[in-house]
Write a protein that holds these residues in place. Structure first.
Motif, PDB file in Angstrom:
ATOM      1  N   VAL A 264       0.506   9.256  -6.419  1.00  0.00           N
ATOM      2  CA  VAL A 264       0.563   8.456  -8.116  1.00  0.00           C
ATOM      3  C   VAL A 264       1.939   7.800  -8.113  1.00  0.00           C
ATOM      4  N   ARG A 265       2.964   8.446  -7.748  1.00  0.00           N
ATOM      5  CA  ARG A 265       4.461   8.261  -7.791  1.00  0.00           C
ATOM      6  C   ARG A 265       4.390   6.731  -6.744  1.00  0.00           C
ATOM      7  N   GLU A 266       4.140   6.943  -5.701  1.00  0.00           N
ATOM      8  CA  GLU A 266       4.368   5.828  -4.790  1.00  0.00           C
ATOM      9  C   GLU A 266       3.621   4.507  -5.235  1.00  0.00           C
ATOM     10  N   ARG A 267       2.518   4.699  -5.943  1.00  0.00           N
ATOM     11  CA  ARG A 267       1.644   3.357  -6.630  1.00  0.00           C
ATOM     12  C   ARG A 267       2.611   2.829  -7.653  1.00  0.00           C
ATOM     13  N   LEU A 268       3.390   3.688  -8.419  1.00  0.00           N
ATOM     14  CA  LEU A 268       4.159   3.092  -9.407  1.00  0.00           C
ATOM     15  C   LEU A 268       5.610   2.814  -9.149  1.00  0.00           C
ATOM     16  N   ALA A 269       6.152   3.377  -8.297  1.00  0.00           N
ATOM     17  CA  ALA A 269       7.549   3.283  -7.804  1.00  0.00           C
ATOM     18  C   ALA A 269       7.823   1.969  -7.568  1.00  0.00           C
ATOM     19  N   ARG A 270       9.067   1.244  -8.288  1.00  0.00           N
ATOM     20  CA  ARG A 270       9.462   0.228  -7.585  1.00  0.00           C
ATOM     21  C   ARG A 270       9.854  -0.043  -6.231  1.00  0.00           C
ATOM     22  N   HIS A 271      10.415   0.935  -5.649  1.00  0.00           N
ATOM     23  CA  HIS A 271      10.729   1.228  -4.297  1.00  0.00           C
ATOM     24  C   HIS A 271      10.210   2.382  -3.735  1.00  0.00           C
ATOM     25  N   PRO A 272       9.053   2.331  -3.497  1.00  0.00           N
ATOM     26  CA  PRO A 272       8.455   3.767  -3.011  1.00  0.00           C
ATOM     27  C   PRO A 272       8.978   4.397  -1.704  1.00  0.00           C
ATOM     28  N   LEU A 273       8.885   5.504  -1.433  1.00  0.00           N
ATOM     29  CA  LEU A 273       9.470   6.268  -0.006  1.00  0.00           C
ATOM     30  C   LEU A 273       8.433   5.932   0.798  1.00  0.00           C
ATOM     31  N   VAL A 274       7.234   5.824   0.629  1.00  0.00           N
ATOM     32  CA  VAL A 274       6.195   5.392   1.507  1.00  0.00           C
ATOM     33  C   VAL A 274       5.216   4.206   1.136  1.00  0.00           C
ATOM     34  N   ASP A 275       5.346   3.050   1.512  1.00  0.00           N
ATOM     35  CA  ASP A 275       4.467   1.891   0.997  1.00  0.00           C
ATOM     36  C   ASP A 275       3.011   2.047   1.442  1.00  0.00           C
ATOM     37  N   LEU A 276       2.161   2.265   0.624  1.00  0.00           N
ATOM     38  CA  LEU A 276       0.879   2.657   0.721  1.00  0.00           C
ATOM     39  C   LEU A 276       0.135   1.524   1.448  1.00  0.00           C
ATOM     40  N   ARG A 277       0.682   0.488   1.288  1.00  0.00           N
ATOM     41  CA  ARG A 277      -0.046  -0.524   1.968  1.00  0.00           C
ATOM     42  C   ARG A 277      -0.106  -0.475   3.533  1.00  0.00           C
ATOM     43  N   LEU A 278       0.827   0.435   4.120  1.00  0.00           N
ATOM     44  CA  LEU A 278       0.859   0.587   5.562  1.00  0.00           C
ATOM     45  C   LEU A 278      -0.475   1.260   6.080  1.00  0.00           C
ATOM     46  N   PHE A 279      -1.113   1.861   5.223  1.00  0.00           N
ATOM     47  CA  PHE A 279      -2.481   2.389   5.663  1.00  0.00           C
ATOM     48  C   PHE A 279      -3.556   1.452   5.566  1.00  0.00           C
ATOM     49  N   ARG A 280      -3.268   0.165   5.170  1.00  0.00           N
ATOM     50  CA  ARG A 280      -4.106  -1.019   5.361  1.00  0.00           C
ATOM     51  C   ARG A 280      -4.291  -1.511   6.737  1.00  0.00           C
ATOM     52  N   ASN A 281      -3.359  -1.153   7.577  1.00  0.00           N
ATOM     53  CA  ASN A 281      -3.017  -1.510   8.931  1.00  0.00           C
ATOM     54  C   ASN A 281      -3.947  -0.627   9.783  1.00  0.00           C
ATOM     55  N   VAL A 282      -4.992  -1.414  10.149  1.00  0.00           N
ATOM     56  CA  VAL A 282      -6.170  -0.419  10.610  1.00  0.00           C
ATOM     57  C   VAL A 282      -5.701   0.249  12.066  1.00  0.00           C
ATOM     58  N   PRO A 283      -5.054  -0.573  12.780  1.00  0.00           N
ATOM     59  CA  PRO A 283      -4.687  -0.289  13.844  1.00  0.00           C
ATOM     60  C   PRO A 283      -3.626   0.947  13.944  1.00  0.00           C
ATOM     61  N   TYR A 284      -2.750   0.717  13.037  1.00  0.00           N
ATOM     62  CA  TYR A 284      -1.835   1.872  12.706  1.00  0.00           C
ATOM     63  C   TYR A 284      -2.259   3.234  12.348  1.00  0.00           C
ATOM     64  N   VAL A 285      -3.576   3.150  11.605  1.00  0.00           N
ATOM     65  CA  VAL A 285      -4.362   4.322  11.234  1.00  0.00           C
ATOM     66  C   VAL A 285      -4.973   4.949  12.393  1.00  0.00           C
ATOM     67  N   LEU A 286      -5.769   3.999  13.248  1.00  0.00           N
ATOM     68  CA  LEU A 286      -6.451   4.582  14.176  1.00  0.00           C
ATOM     69  C   LEU A 286      -5.328   5.201  15.321  1.00  0.00           C
ATOM     70  N   VAL A 287      -4.384   4.577  15.654  1.00  0.00           N
ATOM     71  CA  VAL A 287      -3.150   5.139  16.591  1.00  0.00           C
ATOM     72  C   VAL A 287      -2.819   6.597  15.813  1.00  0.00           C
ATOM     73  N   THR A 288      -2.464   6.456  14.550  1.00  0.00           N
ATOM     74  CA  THR A 288      -2.110   7.727  14.207  1.00  0.00           C
ATOM     75  C   THR A 288      -3.137   8.943  14.275  1.00  0.00           C
ATOM     76  N   ALA A 289      -4.225   8.543  14.013  1.00  0.00           N
ATOM     77  CA  ALA A 289      -5.303   9.623  14.046  1.00  0.00           C
ATOM     78  C   ALA A 289      -5.499  10.205  15.437  1.00  0.00           C
ATOM     79  N   MET A 290      -5.663   9.185  16.392  1.00  0.00           N
ATOM     80  CA  MET A 290      -5.704   9.726  17.738  1.00  0.00           C
ATOM     81  C   MET A 290      -4.503  10.382  17.970  1.00  0.00           C
ATOM     82  N   GLY A 291      -3.224  10.119  17.695  1.00  0.00           N
ATOM     83  CA  GLY A 291      -2.068  10.799  18.113  1.00  0.00           C
ATOM     84  C   GLY A 291      -2.154  12.183  17.503  1.00  0.00           C
TER      85      GLY A 291
END
Length: 468
Positions: free
Chosen positions: A237-264
């Motif tokens: 919730v905090r990351e969705r509302l923060a002006r400068h989040p610690l983790v940009d949740l849009r990172l998880f829209r990057n499907v290749p990144y998600v696949l690599v992270t899951a397999m790793g």
């Protein structure tokens, strides 16, 4: 060249330290007059610190400067090593290990982002592969060094060895590493997000580590899990509302990144479980000394070291997700075959094959994520990946320990070890198949680029090797 030497030396120290100490736990217990279960906290506390601060370390480097974050990380690791070597009792040793862990949590993601931002795109994967290759030499010699020092001058020399190596890395980094940061981000760190993330990861990791001792249905275990889940939800919730989040949740829209992270993550889970079971098998079933057990580990560990440069070479001709799928097939077949081996002379080459696949999976994931994200977010992406790797590895390790505790009264230890390896091998194989199918579907649909990369028109999120 100086950047490569500094980063490779720092990662070598971190890898050597962790894998050397695994075989030293019984010796630590004897010298400090504690149980082996209590001495295991020298590993657990280190993993807890690393898991909690990976994302923080990576983002601090992106926001405030990667050179400074790397120097702080190496300095903390060196100071923690001195504290471990001088520790008069278990309490001081565990605290010093936490300091080491926080330092390592800065070193890992910041090192990857330093290389990503210091080298041009065409040579980046090759340099990262070489860095991980040097680091994995620490993985290779770690068990041998740990077993040798434990039987020889004593486990404290593992930490004394880290001091000059860390100081060498610190000096080279101070002289040669240029500074870089995410220029689009203001120099503000999402402190509430940091606190919530550390709380969530610490509570879950604590519950997983102590669940077997406390009982998985005990009030303490359940409270830790509840605290972890609540803190995790609040973090999102905090990351969705923060002006400068610690983790940009849009990172998880990057499907290749998600696949690599899951397999790793699956590969690291398999690696943690396989090393743990092999240690129990070699010393408990085969009756080998720590030094001889460490010698057996040399074969798979050397192939883990080779997996770094191998992954970088494969990445020049294959998409990152395809390399990860190949690694999963090699790792899964190796784990399953290791459970079927009855002849002693065949155990070592099968163990080595297993090490190649598992090492390629978790090593190349660090290279692959840098190929599918924009360079300015390299530290954040690396920190998130490493958090998943370490947390999933800890969960797998705790789960294996719980299964062993539950099944050994009714079944011989070797039978239990083999059953866990078979299940783990099948899970890793299933993950490789899932990644292949998902990648194939993405290519057909033209969806290999993340939503962010499409909007920005970046090529950094495109997978090399052709295709969309």
């Amino acid at each position: 060249m100086g950047v490569f030497v500094a980063v490779a030396a720092a990662l070598f120290c971190v890898q050597l330290d962790f894998f050397a100490l695994n075989l030293a736990v019984p010796g630590i217990a004897v010298e400090l007059g504690v149980t082996v279960s209590a001495a295991q906290w020298t590993l657990s506390a280190y993993m807890l610190a690393i898991g909690c601060f990976f994302v923080v370390g990576g983002r601090v480097g992106d926001v405030y400067g990667r050179r400074g974050a790397l120097l702080v990380g190496i300095g903390l690791f060196a100071a923690g090593s001195v504290g471990c070597a001088l520790a008069p009792g278990l309490g001081v040793l565990v605290v010093a290990r936490i300091v080491q862990g926080v330092g390592a949590a800065f070193v890992f993601p910041v090192s990857v982002s330093v290389v990503t931002n210091a080298f041009p795109e065409e040579g980046r994967a090759r340099v990262l592969g070489a860095v991980f290759g040097v680091a994995n030499i620490g993985t290779a010699v770690g068990p041998f060094v740990g077993g040798g020092f434990t039987q020889g001058p004593g486990w404290r020399w593992i930490f004394w060895l880290m001091v000059p190596l860390s100081l060498f890395s610190l000096f080279v980094a101070f002289v040669h590493v240029p500074d870089s940061r995410d220029v689009s981000a203001p120099r503000e760190l999402d402190l509430p997000g940091c606190a919530l993330l550390v709380c969530a990861l610490a509570a879950v990791t604590w519950a997983v580590e102590r669940g077997d001792a406390w009982g998985w249905g005990s009030a303490r275990t359940l409270v830790c899990f509840v605290v972890g889940v609540v803190a995790g939800v609040l973090f999102l919730v905090r990351e969705r509302l923060a002006r400068h989040p610690l983790v940009d949740l849009r990172l998880f829209r990057n499907v290749p990144y998600v696949l690599v992270t899951a397999m790793g993550s699956l590969s690291n889970m398999g690696y943690a479980v396989t090393v743990f079971l092999a240690t129990l098998y070699l010393q408990g079933v085969r009756g080998l000394s720590p030094l001889l057990a460490g010698t057996v580990f040399l074969a798979p560990a050397l192939l883990v070291a080779v997996s770094g440069p191998l992954g970088a070479r494969l990445g020049r001709f294959m998409r990152p997700t395809l390399v990860m799928a190949v690694a999963g097939v090699v790792a899964g077949t190796g784990m399953y075959a290791l459970a079927e081996v009855e002849v002693w002379w065949l155990y070592v080459p099968v163990f080595a094959w297993c090490g190649l696949g598992l090492g390629l999976g978790w090593t190349f994931s660090g290279v692959a994520t840098q190929q599918v994200v924009a360079p300015e977010r390299a530290g954040e992406a690396s920190g998130v990946l490493l958090t998943f790797l370490v947390t999933s590895g800890g969960v797998a390790l705790a789960g294996s320990a719980a299964v062993i505790s539950a099944m050994t009264p009714q079944h011989p230890p070797q039978e239990v070890y083999d059953a866990i390896l078979r299940v783990g091998g099948l899970v890793v194989l299933a993950g490789a198949v899932a990644v292949t199918v998902a990648r194939h579907r993405l290519v057909r649909l033209g969806g290999a680029l993340s939503a962010d990369a499409r909007a920005a028109g970046r090529g950094g999120a495109r997978e090399p090797g052709g295709g969309p």
